[in-house]
Motif scaffolding. Structure first.
Motif, PDB file in Angstrom:
ATOM      1  N   SER A  35    -141.737  54.916  -0.974  1.00  0.00           N
ATOM      2  CA  SER A  35    -141.800  56.244  -0.347  1.00  0.00           C
ATOM      3  C   SER A  35    -140.727  56.444   0.709  1.00  0.00           C
ATOM      4  O   SER A  35    -140.795  57.407   1.483  1.00  0.00           O
ATOM      5  CB  SER A  35    -143.192  56.455   0.260  1.00  0.00           C
ATOM      6  OG  SER A  35    -143.597  55.343   1.044  1.00  0.00           O
ATOM      7  N   LYS A  36    -139.726  55.577   0.739  1.00  0.00           N
ATOM      8  CA  LYS A  36    -138.639  55.726   1.716  1.00  0.00           C
ATOM      9  C   LYS A  36    -137.968  57.092   1.567  1.00  0.00           C
ATOM     10  O   LYS A  36    -137.794  57.589   0.456  1.00  0.00           O
ATOM     11  CB  LYS A  36    -137.601  54.624   1.534  1.00  0.00           C
ATOM     12  CG  LYS A  36    -136.864  54.671   0.194  1.00  0.00           C
ATOM     13  CD  LYS A  36    -135.854  53.549   0.077  1.00  0.00           C
ATOM     14  CE  LYS A  36    -135.079  53.660  -1.241  1.00  0.00           C
ATOM     15  NZ  LYS A  36    -134.095  52.586  -1.419  1.00  0.00           N
ATOM     16  N   THR A  37    -137.643  57.679   2.685  1.00  0.00           N
ATOM     17  CA  THR A  37    -136.982  58.990   2.814  1.00  0.00           C
ATOM     18  C   THR A  37    -137.872  60.160   2.406  1.00  0.00           C
ATOM     19  O   THR A  37    -137.443  61.310   2.489  1.00  0.00           O
ATOM     20  CB  THR A  37    -135.653  59.080   2.030  1.00  0.00           C
ATOM     21  OG1 THR A  37    -135.910  59.231   0.631  1.00  0.00           O
ATOM     22  CG2 THR A  37    -134.768  57.861   2.271  1.00  0.00           C
ATOM     23  N   HIS A  38    -139.087  59.901   1.977  1.00  0.00           N
ATOM     24  CA  HIS A  38    -140.002  60.982   1.586  1.00  0.00           C
ATOM     25  C   HIS A  38    -141.073  61.158   2.660  1.00  0.00           C
ATOM     26  O   HIS A  38    -141.611  60.186   3.191  1.00  0.00           O
ATOM     27  CB  HIS A  38    -140.645  60.681   0.241  1.00  0.00           C
ATOM     28  CG  HIS A  38    -139.658  60.650  -0.887  1.00  0.00           C
ATOM     29  ND1 HIS A  38    -139.112  61.797  -1.431  1.00  0.00           N
ATOM     30  CD2 HIS A  38    -139.093  59.610  -1.549  1.00  0.00           C
ATOM     31  CE1 HIS A  38    -138.259  61.465  -2.388  1.00  0.00           C
ATOM     32  NE2 HIS A  38    -138.227  60.149  -2.478  1.00  0.00           N
ATOM     33  N   GLY A  39    -141.387  62.406   2.962  1.00  0.00           N
ATOM     34  CA  GLY A  39    -142.353  62.708   4.002  1.00  0.00           C
ATOM     35  C   GLY A  39    -143.791  62.680   3.513  1.00  0.00           C
ATOM     36  O   GLY A  39    -144.076  62.450   2.332  1.00  0.00           O
ATOM     37  N   SER A  40    -144.686  62.934   4.446  1.00  0.00           N
ATOM     38  CA  SER A  40    -146.115  62.884   4.146  1.00  0.00           C
ATOM     39  C   SER A  40    -146.508  63.849   3.046  1.00  0.00           C
ATOM     40  O   SER A  40    -147.425  63.576   2.251  1.00  0.00           O
ATOM     41  CB  SER A  40    -146.925  63.178   5.411  1.00  0.00           C
ATOM     42  OG  SER A  40    -146.669  62.213   6.406  1.00  0.00           O
ATOM     43  N   ASP A  41    -145.827  64.999   2.955  1.00  0.00           N
ATOM     44  CA  ASP A  41    -146.184  65.978   1.942  1.00  0.00           C
ATOM     45  C   ASP A  41    -145.932  65.463   0.530  1.00  0.00           C
ATOM     46  O   ASP A  41    -146.605  65.870  -0.419  1.00  0.00           O
ATOM     47  CB  ASP A  41    -145.421  67.284   2.165  1.00  0.00           C
ATOM     48  CG  ASP A  41    -143.912  67.094   2.182  1.00  0.00           C
ATOM     49  OD1 ASP A  41    -143.458  65.968   2.426  1.00  0.00           O
ATOM     50  OD2 ASP A  41    -143.183  68.077   1.961  1.00  0.00           O
ATOM     51  N   ALA A  42    -144.959  64.557   0.388  1.00  0.00           N
ATOM     52  CA  ALA A  42    -144.697  63.958  -0.923  1.00  0.00           C
ATOM     53  C   ALA A  42    -145.604  62.766  -1.195  1.00  0.00           C
ATOM     54  O   ALA A  42    -145.923  62.471  -2.355  1.00  0.00           O
ATOM     55  CB  ALA A  42    -143.235  63.519  -1.008  1.00  0.00           C
TER      56      ALA A  42
END
Length: 224
Positions: A35-42
């Motif tokens: 999940s690197k570079t991806h925020g909580s929404d993703a």
């Protein structure tokens, strides 16, 4: 035939198919959602679908995202899969449930000190430089037996070996080589712990014995 509804279901179906061909149990492979570079929404959609194993490359990014997410999903398992600086060892031991990038004596010393101080033993994979690419990090193959002895002496739980094959080269021989290194060095005795395989080659990794696969873009799309 119905198509899977979500990227997670599609990846799980591919894992199951690869395991069937390899005559392995599907449960013998842990899918780590990178999940690197991806925020909580993703990340939330995967958590809401029941997935609980995630990987991050940077300590600070994980500290920014995961404490709040874990309040809602406390059974989440978090893996450190990127290069780890020795001065971040304290935060890493406190936050992560497994570390996949132990590759040098200075980091070993820092992690052992923090595990003792925090009274928390975090399983570690030793990263191996199987492609002789120093820019990726990893313990040189020739130094692996001696380094593994130091890990064991430091009372750090040894989860297995990790590697990233060179890009644009058939990965199967590199995966097979890592599996051989694990067997030759008793890492660990049963079962072998092998963190290898990403979005483009995880099925090949499963065929050659991967126990942990690190899948990012196939689950989340392009990096955020």
């Amino acid at each position: 035939m119905e198509h899977p509804d979500t990227p997670l279901q599609a990846i799980e179906a591919r894992i199951a198919k690869a395991c069937k061909i390899a005559r392995r149990e599907t449960g013998s492979v842990e899918l780590i959602a990178i999940s690197k570079t991806h925020g909580s929404d993703a990340i939330l959609p995967l958590l809401e679908q029941g997935h609980r194993s995630f990987g991050e490359n940077r300590v600070q990014e994980a500290l920014d995202k995961w404490p709040a997410l874990r309040e809602r999903f406390p059974d989440t398992k978090l893996h450190m899969v990127g290069q780890l600086q020795s001065n971040k060892a304290g935060d890493a031991v406190a936050l992560f449930d497994a570390i996949h990038s132990l590759d040098r004596a200075s980091l070993l010393k820092a992690l052992a000190k923090e595990m003792d101080r925090q009274d928390r033993r975090v399983p570690c994979f030793v990263q191996v430089d199987i492609g002789e690419e120093p820019q990726k990090g990893g313990c040189p193959v020739a130094e692996l037996p001696a380094f593994l002895a130091k890990v064991r002496d430091a009372d750090i739980p040894l989860a297995g070996l990790m590697a990233v094959p060179p890009a644009d080269i058939e990965p199967a021989p590199f995966f097979a080589f890592l599996a051989k290194l694990a067997r030759d060095n008793g890492v660990p005795e049963e079962p072998l712990g092998l963190s290898m395989g990403m979005s483009g080659d995880f099925e090949t990794a499963i065929m050659t014995g991967a126990t942990h696969i690190r899948v990012g873009s196939a689950l989340f799309g392009a990096r955020g």
